[in-house]
Design an enzyme around this catalytic site. Structure first.
Site, PDB file in Angstrom:
ATOM      1  N   ASN A 126      -4.922  10.658  -8.295  1.00 26.68           N
ATOM      2  CA  ASN A 126      -5.079   9.506  -9.194  1.00 26.68           C
ATOM      3  C   ASN A 126      -5.671   8.270  -8.502  1.00 26.68           C
ATOM      4  O   ASN A 126      -6.373   7.479  -9.119  1.00 26.68           O
ATOM      5  CB  ASN A 126      -3.760   9.165  -9.891  1.00 26.68           C
ATOM      6  CG  ASN A 126      -2.615   8.941  -8.921  1.00 26.68           C
ATOM      7  OD1 ASN A 126      -2.695   9.246  -7.736  1.00 26.68           O
ATOM      8  ND2 ASN A 126      -1.522   8.401  -9.430  1.00 26.68           N
ATOM      9  N   GLU A 223       6.328   9.832  -1.558  1.00 20.83           N
ATOM     10  CA  GLU A 223       6.109   8.954  -2.717  1.00 20.83           C
ATOM     11  C   GLU A 223       5.855   9.883  -3.885  1.00 20.83           C
ATOM     12  O   GLU A 223       4.760  10.431  -4.026  1.00 20.83           O
ATOM     13  CB  GLU A 223       4.922   8.016  -2.433  1.00 20.83           C
ATOM     14  CG  GLU A 223       4.936   6.771  -3.300  1.00 20.83           C
ATOM     15  CD  GLU A 223       4.381   7.023  -4.689  1.00 20.83           C
ATOM     16  OE1 GLU A 223       5.211   7.298  -5.597  1.00 20.83           O
ATOM     17  OE2 GLU A 223       3.166   6.960  -4.872  1.00 20.83           O
ATOM     18  N   CYS A 257       2.036   7.098 -11.064  1.00 20.33           N
ATOM     19  CA  CYS A 257       3.410   7.529 -10.822  1.00 20.33           C
ATOM     20  C   CYS A 257       4.445   6.468 -11.191  1.00 20.33           C
ATOM     21  O   CYS A 257       5.551   6.792 -11.610  1.00 20.33           O
ATOM     22  CB  CYS A 257       3.585   7.937  -9.367  1.00 20.33           C
ATOM     23  SG  CYS A 257       3.034   6.675  -8.199  1.00 20.33           S
ATOM     24  N   GLU A 437       5.431   2.653   1.618  1.00 23.25           N
ATOM     25  CA  GLU A 437       4.039   2.345   1.903  1.00 23.25           C
ATOM     26  C   GLU A 437       3.911   0.818   1.854  1.00 23.25           C
ATOM     27  O   GLU A 437       4.674   0.144   1.171  1.00 23.25           O
ATOM     28  CB  GLU A 437       3.114   2.933   0.813  1.00 23.25           C
ATOM     29  CG  GLU A 437       3.416   4.376   0.439  1.00 23.25           C
ATOM     30  CD  GLU A 437       2.487   5.380   1.081  1.00 23.25           C
ATOM     31  OE1 GLU A 437       1.967   5.092   2.175  1.00 23.25           O
ATOM     32  OE2 GLU A 437       2.289   6.450   0.500  1.00 23.25           O
TER      33      GLU A 437
END
Length: 463
Positions: A126, A223, A257, A437
């Site tokens: 994505n 993640e 997400c 992150e």
């Protein structure tokens, strides 16, 4: 470049065990050089890479649009976030340091922050270029090397990033790209010379990566998915809340997400909010993602489009009402007729036990659910295996802070949504993964701490 939805734009060979081993060994050799450079030296290289990306913004954004199908408008934002990420960690690279601790009798100790070695990054389809920057920037700033495997659905733009790093002056092989699917990922995770794995993707794959990493006692950053709550209180600024709901559901065709796909609306404003959301959703321009006014492009591939359509069909069977969209969209342009387009969908009459409310759809589908009290909505919002994000819209700032404090989610938004500056850590709770992150927090996950104890006197033996 021309958009040709549904057609093959390139073919790449999958990297087997031999290619993975070559990539890791190449990265290992480059690591010896890179890890001995000062933070300031690494900083200059990262700044040069950021400059090249910024200079080639339009070209890379176009490549990303063809790679993924998102609108050129969004792709430009992704590229901007990417060079900003490199700039941010370039700024931190020269400041990485340990600490000195005074001990009795003139003795002392100190800590060293050291790189891990060869890190593996495994990206999602994505945000292909952006995710590669989110993983590589802190890794390289800390002195590591990285082997990156993009999704086989979006293999192209990360190769350009590797070229840019080389142009910027990283040692040859410091950032390597391998292509492939499950088998390639397995070779990377099992490789004895890989020190750490950072993965972005689905929960089932994250579980498998964690299992593989456990065999080598390798640290992982995961993640994973989400089914995040967006809570709209009646005292919100309505137009802003509507904008937030659209941002929380329809960016990148809903393939995000951290999207806030469970939209809880206080019953007092349910009708007016729903009416405005539907009106705005119906106006979203769908079509050729390379056109400036397009705001929603094509979904990633046919199986995924079919999967999203299946969720909508099941939602109707379970009693949800399709308030708008949800059907396939065929653009007027004949060259786009084979594209994987659908109209963004808003579902009403939803309940917490419906599949569309419980499972991650990963498409442009918003579920609206009414609520009556703050206590009730917080409990319902947290009733999920996921914990990636959450959002609150209200003019009452005390209530806003109170609610986000109660949400079991790693990334929370107040009166905005899907805003992720590189300065702020990003990551989830529960099944949405762990590790972070971005921000200073990422430094912890790409380095290790060594403690040194120095005795200035004689050793006092107990023997």
């Amino acid at each position: 470049f021309k958009m040709c939805p549904g057609r093959v734009i390139s073919k790449l060979l999958c990297s087997g065990e031999k290619e993975v081993n070559l990539a890791v060994q190449s990265a290992k050799a480059a690591f010896k050089i890179w890890s001995q450079m000062s933070g300031m030296e690494r900083s200059r290289v990262l700044l040069e890479a950021a400059r090249i990306i910024r200079e080639q913004r339009e070209e890379i954004a176009t490549l990303e649009t063809i790679n993924n199908g998102k609108s050129i408008f969004e792709a430009r934002v992704d590229i901007d976030i990417s060079w900003q990420c490199l700039e941010y960690y370039a700024g931190l690279a020269g400041s990485l340091a340990g600490e000195h601790v005074q001990l009795p009798g003139g003795s002392f100790g100190y800590t060293r922050r050291e790189p891990l070695g060869v890190c593996v990054g495994i990206g999602a389809w994505n945000y292909p270029f952006q995710i590669a920057c989110w993983k590589s920037a802190p890794a390289l700033a800390c002195g590591n090397a990285m082997v990156f495997k993009p999704s086989p659905f979006t293999p192209i733009s990360v190769v350009r990033l590797a070229e840019i790093f080389t142009e910027a002056g990283v040692p040859k092989g410091l950032f390597n790209v391998v292509q492939g699917g499950v088998a390639t990922g397995q070779f990377l995770c099992h490789h004895p010379d890989v020190a750490k794995i950072s993965f972005t993707g689905s929960v089932p794959t994250g579980i498998k990566i964690m299992e593989m990493a456990a065999k080598g006692i390798k640290p992982v950053t995961l993640e994973l998915g989400g089914k995040s709550p967006l809570i709209i209180f009646s005292d919100c600024a309505l137009e802003n809340a509507v904008n937030g709901a659209l941002m929380a559901n329809f960016l990148t065709q809903g393939e995000v997400c951290c999207n806030g796909t469970r939209v809880f609306v206080e019953r007092k404003i349910l009708d007016v909010f729903t009416k405005e959301v539907v009106k705005r959703t119906q106006k979203i321009k769908i079509g050729d993602p390379l056109l400036e006014d397009t705001r929603m492009g094509a979904l990633i591939n046919r199986p995924h489009l079919d999967r999203v359509q299946g969720f909508i069909k099941q939602a109707k069977e379970q009693g949800a009402e399709v308030l708008c969209g949800g059907d396939l969209y065929v653009p007027d342009d004949p060259k786009l007729k084979n594209g994987y387009y659908m109209r963004p969908c808003v579902l009403g009459n939803c309940t917490d036990d419906m599949t569309c409310v419980k499972e991650e759809i990963f498409g442009p589908v918003m579920s609206i659910l009414p609520f009556d009290t703050e206590e009730e909505v917080v409990e319902r919002a947290n009733d999920t295996k996921f914990g990636l994000a959450g959002g609150v819209f209200t003019r009452d700032i005390q209530k806003a802070h109170r609610v986000v404090a109660a949400l079991k989610a790693g990334m929370c938004f107040i009166n905005n949504y899907n805003i992720s500056p590189v300065e702020l850590p990003f990551g989830g709770y529960k099944a949405s993964g762990f590790g972070r992150e971005n921000g200073r927090a990422a430094i912890e996950y790409y380095s290790q701490l060594k403690t040194v104890c120095v005795e200035m006197g004689d050793v006092e033996s107990v023997f």
